[in-house]
Motif scaffolding. Sequence first.
Motif, short mmCIF file in Angstrom:
data_model
loop_
_atom_site.label_atom_id
_atom_site.label_comp_id
_atom_site.label_asym_id
_atom_site.label_seq_id
_atom_site.Cartn_x
_atom_site.Cartn_y
_atom_site.Cartn_z
N ARG A 76 0.88 -1.00 0.08
CA ARG A 76 -0.06 -0.10 -0.08
C ARG A 76 0.85 1.10 0.18
N GLN A 77 1.62 1.08 0.70
CA GLN A 77 2.57 2.16 0.89
C GLN A 77 3.66 2.68 -0.37
N ASP B 116 -8.67 -13.38 2.08
CA ASP B 116 -8.52 -11.84 2.55
C ASP B 116 -7.16 -11.27 2.17
N TYR B 117 -6.01 -12.09 2.04
CA TYR B 117 -4.76 -11.34 1.61
C TYR B 117 -4.94 -11.09 0.10
N LEU B 118 -5.58 -11.82 -0.87
CA LEU B 118 -5.85 -11.67 -2.13
C LEU B 118 -6.51 -10.14 -2.35
N PHE B 119 -7.66 -9.98 -1.84
CA PHE B 119 -8.39 -8.63 -2.07
C PHE B 119 -8.01 -7.79 -1.21
N ALA B 120 -7.25 -7.82 -0.16
CA ALA B 120 -6.71 -6.81 0.36
C ALA B 120 -5.42 -6.19 -0.49
N ALA B 121 -4.61 -7.22 -0.87
CA ALA B 121 -3.63 -6.81 -1.66
C ALA B 121 -3.80 -6.18 -3.15
N LEU B 122 -5.07 -6.48 -3.67
CA LEU B 122 -5.60 -5.87 -4.79
C LEU B 122 -5.98 -4.36 -4.51
N GLN B 123 -6.61 -4.25 -3.39
CA GLN B 123 -6.85 -2.81 -3.00
C GLN B 123 -5.72 -1.86 -2.55
#
Length: 220
Positions: free
Chosen positions: A69-70, A89-96
């Motif tokens: 994200r940073q 949850d890792y997948l979608f958090a990383a896409l975001q």
Amino acid sequence: MAKIRLLLADDHDLVRSGLRAILECEDDLEVVAEASDGLRAVELARLTGPDVVLMDVEMPGMDGLTATRQITATDGPSVLILTTFDRDDYLFAALQAGACGFLLKNSTPETLVDAVRVIARGDGLLAPAVTRRVIATFASPGAVRSRESATKLAELTPREHEVFVHLAGGATNAEIASALHLGETTVKTHVSRVLMKIGARDRTQAVVLAYELGVVRPGG
């Protein structure tokens, strides 16, 4: 030819050594830095200016998702998540967070090298198993289709919508050109406009949005 500059971020020395050995066998790839945690990855991304960061998810201190994200928030290098990946949850958090791709650690060396090149040229990439997870999630009855997203879709011209459908199905520019009887340069222009209008950073995020909006469906 300029080499593709790489940053490896993984808390296991053995994993980083293995990745370096695989990647630096290729004439067009160069590992310029290594980090054992997310904070160091963010610092080295700023200091060394790599083209691609290969990022693990679970690391001590700052995790790979926060680091991604940073890094992407400052228009930094593209991030390829390289993980054992057994958590949605890792997948979608990383896409975001702005990751451009996902690859599983049990992939072949050839697949890894190809993935790095795909990410470096600005395309997105999802491992097949991960793609199925994305499709299953966004094809579910509980998938949310926001008014904002629907508005973005309405901004596409009929031709751009056709290109979007093919893009979401994983077609390359050459394949889209053949299917729609267009030149590849024209297709490239359409793809760029589609990504801009729907607010997708790359083709990977475009695929996610396509299933979220119901533009394409599993098996259809």
